[in-house]
Write a protein that holds these residues in place. Sequence first.
Motif, PDB file in Angstrom:
ATOM      1  N   ALA A  72       0.837  -1.201   0.000  1.00  0.00           N
ATOM      2  CA  ALA A  72       0.000   0.000   0.000  1.00  0.00           C
ATOM      3  C   ALA A  72       0.872   1.251   0.000  1.00  0.00           C
ATOM      4  N   LEU A  73       0.593   2.176  -0.882  1.00  0.00           N
ATOM      5  CA  LEU A  73       1.382   3.399  -0.991  1.00  0.00           C
ATOM      6  C   LEU A  73       1.339   4.224   0.294  1.00  0.00           C
ATOM      7  N   LEU A  74       0.172   4.321   0.911  1.00  0.00           N
ATOM      8  CA  LEU A  74       0.044   5.142   2.110  1.00  0.00           C
ATOM      9  C   LEU A  74       0.877   4.599   3.261  1.00  0.00           C
ATOM     10  N   GLU A  75       1.030   3.268   3.309  1.00  0.00           N
ATOM     11  CA  GLU A  75       1.883   2.683   4.346  1.00  0.00           C
ATOM     12  C   GLU A  75       3.357   2.987   4.062  1.00  0.00           C
ATOM     13  N   LEU A  76       3.753   2.911   2.814  1.00  0.00           N
ATOM     14  CA  LEU A  76       5.142   3.208   2.461  1.00  0.00           C
ATOM     15  C   LEU A  76       5.483   4.671   2.721  1.00  0.00           C
ATOM     16  N   ALA A  77       4.513   5.546   2.533  1.00  0.00           N
ATOM     17  CA  ALA A  77       4.758   6.972   2.723  1.00  0.00           C
ATOM     18  C   ALA A  77       5.128   7.315   4.158  1.00  0.00           C
ATOM     19  N   ARG A  78       4.825   6.418   5.098  1.00  0.00           N
ATOM     20  CA  ARG A  78       5.103   6.684   6.513  1.00  0.00           C
ATOM     21  C   ARG A  78       6.484   6.194   6.948  1.00  0.00           C
ATOM     22  N   LEU A  79       7.236   5.594   6.055  1.00  0.00           N
ATOM     23  CA  LEU A  79       8.536   5.034   6.432  1.00  0.00           C
ATOM     24  C   LEU A  79       9.540   6.127   6.785  1.00  0.00           C
TER      25      LEU A  79
ATOM     26  N   ASN B  55       9.995   8.636  -4.766  1.00  0.00           N
ATOM     27  CA  ASN B  55       9.257   7.837  -5.735  1.00  0.00           C
ATOM     28  C   ASN B  55       7.831   7.556  -5.276  1.00  0.00           C
ATOM     29  N   VAL B  56       7.659   7.324  -3.979  1.00  0.00           N
ATOM     30  CA  VAL B  56       6.327   7.093  -3.421  1.00  0.00           C
ATOM     31  C   VAL B  56       5.468   8.343  -3.593  1.00  0.00           C
ATOM     32  N   CYS B  57       6.064   9.508  -3.399  1.00  0.00           N
ATOM     33  CA  CYS B  57       5.330  10.764  -3.604  1.00  0.00           C
ATOM     34  C   CYS B  57       4.752  10.828  -5.015  1.00  0.00           C
ATOM     35  N   ILE B  58       5.556  10.479  -5.988  1.00  0.00           N
ATOM     36  CA  ILE B  58       5.113  10.515  -7.379  1.00  0.00           C
ATOM     37  C   ILE B  58       3.917   9.591  -7.577  1.00  0.00           C
ATOM     38  N   ALA B  59       3.999   8.375  -7.046  1.00  0.00           N
ATOM     39  CA  ALA B  59       2.901   7.427  -7.187  1.00  0.00           C
ATOM     40  C   ALA B  59       1.635   7.923  -6.495  1.00  0.00           C
TER      41      ALA B  59
ATOM     42  N   THR C  40       2.000  16.145   4.481  1.00  0.00           N
ATOM     43  CA  THR C  40       2.979  15.835   5.532  1.00  0.00           C
ATOM     44  C   THR C  40       4.385  15.770   4.953  1.00  0.00           C
ATOM     45  N   LEU C  41       4.526  15.128   3.790  1.00  0.00           N
ATOM     46  CA  LEU C  41       5.847  14.968   3.174  1.00  0.00           C
ATOM     47  C   LEU C  41       6.381  16.280   2.601  1.00  0.00           C
ATOM     48  N   CYS C  42       5.517  17.265   2.426  1.00  0.00           N
ATOM     49  CA  CYS C  42       5.994  18.593   2.016  1.00  0.00           C
ATOM     50  C   CYS C  42       6.853  19.238   3.108  1.00  0.00           C
ATOM     51  N   ASN C  43       6.790  18.670   4.309  1.00  0.00           N
ATOM     52  CA  ASN C  43       7.598  19.166   5.429  1.00  0.00           C
ATOM     53  C   ASN C  43       8.674  18.170   5.845  1.00  0.00           C
ATOM     54  N   ASP C  44       8.990  17.242   4.962  1.00  0.00           N
ATOM     55  CA  ASP C  44       9.978  16.206   5.263  1.00  0.00           C
ATOM     56  C   ASP C  44      11.366  16.824   5.449  1.00  0.00           C
TER      57      ASP C  44
ATOM     58  N   VAL D 252      14.724  16.844  -1.437  1.00  0.00           N
ATOM     59  CA  VAL D 252      14.169  16.254  -2.648  1.00  0.00           C
ATOM     60  C   VAL D 252      12.772  15.708  -2.385  1.00  0.00           C
ATOM     61  N   VAL D 253      12.526  15.166  -1.201  1.00  0.00           N
ATOM     62  CA  VAL D 253      11.195  14.677  -0.861  1.00  0.00           C
ATOM     63  C   VAL D 253      10.215  15.842  -0.785  1.00  0.00           C
ATOM     64  N   ARG D 254      10.618  16.937  -0.136  1.00  0.00           N
ATOM     65  CA  ARG D 254       9.732  18.099  -0.027  1.00  0.00           C
ATOM     66  C   ARG D 254       9.343  18.628  -1.408  1.00  0.00           C
TER      67      ARG D 254
END
Length: 367
Positions: free
Chosen positions: A282-289, A314-318, A333-337, A341-343
Motif C-alpha cells: 500500500a502506498l500510504l503505508e510506504l509513505a510513513r517510512l 518515488n512514493v510521492c510521485i505514485a 505531511t511529506l511537504c515538510n519532510d 528532494v522529498v519536499r
Amino acid sequence: MPLFPTEIRRTEQQTAARIRERAAEEGFDAVGITRADRIGPELAARLDEFMALGRHGEMRWLEEKAERRRHPNALWPEAKSIIALGLNYGPAKNPLDVLAQRDRAAISVYAQGRDYHLVVKKKLKSLAGWMHREWGNDVKVFVDTAPLMEKPLSAAAGIGWQGKHTNLVSRDYGSWLFLGAILTTLELPADEPEADHCGSCSACLEICPTRAFPAPYQLDARRCISYLTIEYGGVIAPELAEAMGNRIYGCDDCLAICPWNKFASLSREITFHARPELDAPALLELARLDDASFRALFGTNAVKRIGRDRFIRNVCIALGNSGMPEAAPALQTLCNDSSEVVRAQAALALETLNRNADGRDRSGHDT
C-alpha cells in the motif's frame, strides 16, 4: 609428452562439460562460454556512442570506468575464457497487473525478494572455487558490480540475445535471467552466439510509458523509469513523473510484454520469490517510512541501496498519480519532510493530485 591439437580440444571440451554440470548443481539455469579473443571492437563502439549522446545521464561511473568496460581483457588481461551464467527469477504472476491498482506500489520483480547480488555471487564463488581446486586456474567472479558488460558477453556466450529493449532475452526463460560471469585463465571452447529472435515484434518499444527507446536496440536511460527511480537523485520532472504511474522502484513493462515469456517459468530459487510485504504494498503505508523502518523493511533487499529519501520521493510521485483524495494528507505531511528532494517532489505530486483528481490510467497512458 605434448598433447596433439585434437587431444587439447578434447580435453578442453571435457573441462567445459564438467563446468556446465557443476554450474547446474550450483543452481544456475543457463550457462554459456565465450572467449576473450572473440569479443570484437563493436562492444566498445556501442558504449562510446551511448555515452557520447549523453544517454547514460548521471551514471558517471560509466564514464569513469569506460576504459575497463570496453573489453574483458581491459579489466583483466590474463583472462582467456568467459563463463556466462544465468539464474531464473521468473515471477508467479504478470508484473503488469499491479499497474491498474491505484493505491498500490509497483516494485520491479527483481527487487521483491532477496538481493540477487548476494545470491548470485555466493553461487559464483562456489563454482569458481571448485574450478580453481580442480585445475589450478585463476578465476574472477562478477555480478553487476564491476565494469563488465554482462549482457553482450552473455549474448556472445549463447545464453540469449539482446532484444530491441537492449535487455537479454532467453528462448528458455524469457526476460527473467539474473546474469553473472566468471573470467578464467582456462582455455575453453566457445559456444556460438544466440541468434536474434525478435523478428518484427516491437511490443517492448511500444509499451514504454516514458518513450525511453529512440530506436530499436537503443536506450536513453534519462527517460527510463528504472534509471529515474534508482540512479537519478534529483527531482523528477512532471512530464516523466506522471508517466511513471505507481512504479516506485524499477520498471518491468518492456520485460513483461515480451512474447518469449510464454516459455518462462517460476524461479526455483525460493529467495527470489516475492515477499508478501513487497508484493503490491500500500502506498500510504510506504509513505510513513522513516529511515529506521525503511532499513528494517529492505535490509536484505536491492531497494536498500537507493536509501529512504529517494525511495519516498518515488512514493510521492505514485501518490500524486493515484487520484486518491486520501493521498493529499500524506503528501502534505511529506511537504515538510527533512529531505529537500522529498519536499520538492511531494509539492509537485500534490499539484498533480489536485489537477488530475478524476484519475488517470496507471500505466501512464491516457484512458
